[in-house]
Motif scaffolding. Structure first.
Motif, PDB file in Angstrom:
ATOM      1  N   LEU B 120     -25.592 -53.942   4.214  1.00  0.00           N
ATOM      2  CA  LEU B 120     -26.413 -52.749   3.614  1.00  0.00           C
ATOM      3  C   LEU B 120     -27.934 -53.368   3.409  1.00  0.00           C
ATOM      4  O   LEU B 120     -28.111 -54.416   2.855  1.00  0.00           O
ATOM      5  N   GLY B 121     -29.085 -52.549   3.598  1.00  0.00           N
ATOM      6  CA  GLY B 121     -30.452 -52.860   3.019  1.00  0.00           C
ATOM      7  C   GLY B 121     -30.505 -51.809   1.848  1.00  0.00           C
ATOM      8  O   GLY B 121     -29.987 -50.699   1.773  1.00  0.00           O
ATOM      9  N   ASN B 122     -31.631 -51.773   1.112  1.00  0.00           N
ATOM     10  CA  ASN B 122     -32.146 -51.019  -0.020  1.00  0.00           C
ATOM     11  C   ASN B 122     -33.496 -50.932  -0.140  1.00  0.00           C
ATOM     12  O   ASN B 122     -34.312 -51.718   0.460  1.00  0.00           O
ATOM     13  N   VAL B 209     -36.291 -49.803 -10.003  1.00  0.00           N
ATOM     14  CA  VAL B 209     -34.931 -49.793  -9.606  1.00  0.00           C
ATOM     15  C   VAL B 209     -34.892 -49.735  -8.064  1.00  0.00           C
ATOM     16  O   VAL B 209     -35.873 -49.366  -7.425  1.00  0.00           O
ATOM     17  N   TYR B 210     -33.738 -49.609  -7.727  1.00  0.00           N
ATOM     18  CA  TYR B 210     -33.327 -49.478  -6.177  1.00  0.00           C
ATOM     19  C   TYR B 210     -33.464 -47.970  -6.020  1.00  0.00           C
ATOM     20  O   TYR B 210     -33.351 -47.300  -6.801  1.00  0.00           O
ATOM     21  N   ALA B 211     -33.879 -47.662  -4.616  1.00  0.00           N
ATOM     22  CA  ALA B 211     -33.833 -46.291  -4.400  1.00  0.00           C
ATOM     23  C   ALA B 211     -32.624 -45.495  -4.714  1.00  0.00           C
ATOM     24  O   ALA B 211     -32.622 -44.324  -4.793  1.00  0.00           O
ATOM     25  N   GLU B 233     -36.363 -59.482   1.707  1.00  0.00           N
ATOM     26  CA  GLU B 233     -35.564 -58.202   2.112  1.00  0.00           C
ATOM     27  C   GLU B 233     -34.102 -58.075   1.273  1.00  0.00           C
ATOM     28  O   GLU B 233     -33.773 -59.161   0.759  1.00  0.00           O
ATOM     29  N   ILE B 234     -33.967 -56.973   0.907  1.00  0.00           N
ATOM     30  CA  ILE B 234     -32.933 -56.518  -0.045  1.00  0.00           C
ATOM     31  C   ILE B 234     -31.534 -56.377   0.997  1.00  0.00           C
ATOM     32  O   ILE B 234     -31.704 -55.591   1.820  1.00  0.00           O
ATOM     33  N   VAL B 235     -30.854 -57.362   0.804  1.00  0.00           N
ATOM     34  CA  VAL B 235     -29.447 -57.322   1.804  1.00  0.00           C
ATOM     35  C   VAL B 235     -28.282 -57.158   0.782  1.00  0.00           C
ATOM     36  O   VAL B 235     -28.204 -58.216  -0.301  1.00  0.00           O
ATOM     37  N   TYR B 236     -27.086 -56.343   1.023  1.00  0.00           N
ATOM     38  CA  TYR B 236     -25.981 -56.557   0.411  1.00  0.00           C
ATOM     39  C   TYR B 236     -25.043 -57.288   1.468  1.00  0.00           C
ATOM     40  O   TYR B 236     -24.383 -56.445   2.103  1.00  0.00           O
ATOM     41  N   PRO B 237     -24.666 -58.422   1.137  1.00  0.00           N
ATOM     42  CA  PRO B 237     -23.836 -58.963   1.989  1.00  0.00           C
ATOM     43  C   PRO B 237     -22.291 -58.697   1.714  1.00  0.00           C
ATOM     44  O   PRO B 237     -22.036 -58.556   0.655  1.00  0.00           O
ATOM     45  N   ILE B 264     -21.368 -42.652   4.755  1.00  0.00           N
ATOM     46  CA  ILE B 264     -21.286 -42.649   3.230  1.00  0.00           C
ATOM     47  C   ILE B 264     -22.236 -43.276   2.517  1.00  0.00           C
ATOM     48  O   ILE B 264     -23.086 -42.785   1.466  1.00  0.00           O
ATOM     49  N   PHE B 265     -22.736 -44.532   2.967  1.00  0.00           N
ATOM     50  CA  PHE B 265     -23.720 -45.140   2.497  1.00  0.00           C
ATOM     51  C   PHE B 265     -25.003 -44.617   2.581  1.00  0.00           C
ATOM     52  O   PHE B 265     -25.957 -44.673   1.749  1.00  0.00           O
ATOM     53  N   LEU B 266     -25.215 -44.163   3.768  1.00  0.00           N
ATOM     54  CA  LEU B 266     -26.513 -43.441   4.222  1.00  0.00           C
ATOM     55  C   LEU B 266     -26.759 -42.305   3.237  1.00  0.00           C
ATOM     56  O   LEU B 266     -27.956 -42.001   2.489  1.00  0.00           O
ATOM     57  N   ASP B 267     -25.783 -41.481   2.983  1.00  0.00           N
ATOM     58  CA  ASP B 267     -25.717 -40.527   1.934  1.00  0.00           C
ATOM     59  C   ASP B 267     -26.025 -40.998   0.480  1.00  0.00           C
ATOM     60  O   ASP B 267     -26.671 -40.040  -0.062  1.00  0.00           O
ATOM     61  N   HIS B 268     -25.724 -42.144  -0.029  1.00  0.00           N
ATOM     62  CA  HIS B 268     -26.244 -42.414  -1.193  1.00  0.00           C
ATOM     63  C   HIS B 268     -27.603 -43.072  -1.060  1.00  0.00           C
ATOM     64  O   HIS B 268     -27.828 -43.712  -2.047  1.00  0.00           O
ATOM     65  N   GLY B 269     -28.186 -43.277  -0.041  1.00  0.00           N
ATOM     66  CA  GLY B 269     -29.751 -43.591   0.122  1.00  0.00           C
ATOM     67  C   GLY B 269     -29.939 -44.968   0.393  1.00  0.00           C
ATOM     68  O   GLY B 269     -30.955 -45.843   0.406  1.00  0.00           O
ATOM     69  N   PHE B 270     -28.466 -45.791   0.711  1.00  0.00           N
ATOM     70  CA  PHE B 270     -28.707 -46.974   1.693  1.00  0.00           C
ATOM     71  C   PHE B 270     -29.474 -46.913   2.924  1.00  0.00           C
ATOM     72  O   PHE B 270     -29.486 -46.203   3.377  1.00  0.00           O
ATOM     73  N   VAL B 271     -29.884 -48.177   3.147  1.00  0.00           N
ATOM     74  CA  VAL B 271     -30.454 -48.509   4.461  1.00  0.00           C
ATOM     75  C   VAL B 271     -29.418 -49.254   5.330  1.00  0.00           C
ATOM     76  O   VAL B 271     -28.918 -50.206   4.788  1.00  0.00           O
ATOM     77  N   LEU B 272     -29.166 -48.740   6.645  1.00  0.00           N
ATOM     78  CA  LEU B 272     -28.221 -49.810   7.407  1.00  0.00           C
ATOM     79  C   LEU B 272     -28.958 -50.885   7.819  1.00  0.00           C
ATOM     80  O   LEU B 272     -30.020 -50.437   8.490  1.00  0.00           O
ATOM     81  N   ARG B 273     -28.432 -51.927   8.194  1.00  0.00           N
ATOM     82  CA  ARG B 273     -29.098 -53.208   8.782  1.00  0.00           C
ATOM     83  C   ARG B 273     -28.514 -53.352  10.070  1.00  0.00           C
ATOM     84  O   ARG B 273     -27.584 -53.244  10.252  1.00  0.00           O
TER      85      ARG B 273
END
Lengths: 229, 273
Positions: B120-122, B209-211, B233-237, B264-273
């Protein structure tokens, strides 16, 4: 140089916060201990439980309660800053307040035990010789409880030195204001490769705590010797 | 006589203890923890960064509904989780909030490199309290945040030397030239959600903070988004923990990349990578 400037600041701040917390809570601690040891009243168990609460509550709960009450938005915080000019939010005084509350049960316990062990007949004798209750307290009870008062103060000091959870929740981590020794160690743990700093500061924490314990032991022993002479 | 007095003293103590316990119980309230049944596989243990709290809970529920496999998620700061995994904590899957700690584990052979992906990204945002009338801020080079902080206000951020959200905030403020003026005005917290709380409670007028954090907290308002090129770049590995013997660990990691999880992750405001 043995320590980085940040580390020196954190050590000095921790000492300041711990000394302020243990000394400032001493008068209230002695009064509370005396009440618990010598006075019987309805609701005494409740007072006893309330005094002990910080010992059993998670530190973050205490920190959150402080933030809500003594922060900019809290009722007590607003009152104190508007009327007395005292502010706790994001200042070292807030760190001292959090540490004092977390160490209060230890302070009161030690002093209470010492007061309870003072022979009441000595107090009664002083009273029959015409001393008023205040004089009895200051000339008989207090000097005889001295070892407990020293032990309690040292415990409160050591607790204040190690306090982390309530402090960081209440006043966050600001260099020179609220970034204490524990906070600095925690920060170093968050970075890969912070190990050498962690070890240096851990040794400092051990040395300060040991020195405080040894000093209290020495003070009490000297007092006992003085009594015998 | 002394005996009776001792008993009375003891009884007093016990009463105090009982009262303390009652208060404590009242303060704690009821806690629930899902206990695995005696039959069936043990729950899958996921260690996830604190900023994933709501979204990973939702993802875990969706996965359980789909596969029947129970999932337990443990949330904390990425550094704490990584150090726990290095001390043989029984985790099956690790989702970190930055690449540094995942790299740290991978160098030690503690995660399976083949299973690793940048999930994910943020985005990084500047927030204020929802009731704060402050106008939106264009976060461009040369931006000055001090007027918004007032005389004694602080800028709430996660620890800028170590916590991922704090490191990113520092990089962004530095590249916009705002760092020298705000550095003495920071209130650094042990994780990004604690910084969010300071703004939500009105203790600090501004926070970075994060979006996704801003989206999860109705008491804050986004004043501006930091340009993506102002910070690394903000990355969640995500990766499977090498020591895990759970048969579903690999399947769960794969599922996290599926369209169902992505929604689900998009719904919570994350960015897909």
């Amino acid at each position: 140089m043995l320590f980085t400037p940040e580390e020196t600041t954190a050590i000095a701040l921790s000492l300041k916060v711990a000394v302020a917390a243990s000394l400032a809570s001493l008068p209230l601690g002695i009064a509370t201990a005396w009440v618990l040891a010598r006075v019987d009243f309805v609701g005494k168990s409740l007072l006893d439980a309330l005094v002990h609460l910080p010992l059993v509550l998670p530190p973050v709960v205490v920190g959150y309660a402080l933030l809500v009450t003594f922060g900019h938005g809290g009722a007590a915080g607003r009152f104190l800053s508007e009327h007395l000019g005292i502010s706790f939010a994001f200042r070292w005084t807030g760190a001292a307040l959090a540490s004092a509350i977390m160490g209060f049960p230890l302070l009161v316990r030690a002093i209470r035990l010492a007061i309870e062990s003072v022979d009441r007949r000595l107090e009664q004798a002083a009273a029959t010789l015409g001393a008023n209750p205040l004089r009895v307290f200051f000339t008989v009870t207090l000097p005889l409880s001295w070892p407990g008062i020293v032990a309690g103060t040292v415990l409160a000091f050591a607790k204040a030195l190690g306090e982390f959870g309530a402090t960081i929740t209440f006043v966050s981590s600001i260099p020179g204001q609220t970034r204490t020794l524990s906070s600095e160690i925690y920060g170093l743990m968050q970075a890969p490769g912070g190990e050498s700093g962690i070890w240096r500061l851990a040794v400092v924490a051990v040395v300060i705590s040991l020195a405080a314990l040894l000093a209290s032991e020495w003070l009490v022993r000297r007092q006992r010797r003085g009594e015998r002479d | 006589m002394p005996g009776r007095r001792a008993v009375a003293a003891l009884r007093r103590r016990l009463r105090g203890l009982a009262a303390a316990t009652a208060l404590l119980l009242a303060a704690c309230g009821g806690g629930e923890r899902p206990a695995p049944g005696p039959e069936g596989p043990p729950p899958l243990v996921v260690f996830a960064a604190a900023s994933l709290t709501e979204s990973m809970d939702a993802a875990a529920r969706a996965y359980t509904a789909r596969s029947g496999q129970a999932v337990q998620v443990s949330f904390a700061g990425s550094p704490a989780l990584a150090r726990q995994i290095a001390q043989q904590a029984p985790a099956d899957v690790f989702v970190s909030a930055d690449t540094d700690w995942m790299d740290w584990l991978q160098q030690r052979g503690l995660v399976d490199p083949a299973s690793r992906s940048g999930l994910l990204g943020n985005a990084l945002v500047l927030v204020a309290h929802v009731d704060d009338p402050a106008p939106e801020v264009a976060l461009a080079p040369g931006v000055d945040l001090s007027p918004l902080l007032g005389d004694d206000g602080r800028l709430a951020v996660a620890l800028t030397a170590s916590v991922p959200a704090g490191k990113h905030a520092r990089a962004a403020l530095e590249s916009l030239g705002a760092w020298p003026s705000v550095q003495p005005r920071l209130a650094e917290t042990e994780n990004v959600r604690a910084a969010l709380l300071l703004v939500a409670r009105g203790e600090a007028p501004l926070g970075v903070v994060y979006a996704t954090d801003a989206k999860a907290e109705p008491r804050v308002r986004v004043l501006g988004t930091f340009p993506p090129d102002s910070h690394p770049e903000i990355v969640y590995p995500v990766a499977r923990v090498a020591a895990s013997r759970h048969p579903m660990a690999g399947d769960f990691v794969q599922w996290l990349g599926s369209p169902e999880a992505a929604a689900i992750f998009l719904d919570h405001g994350f960015v897909l990578r």
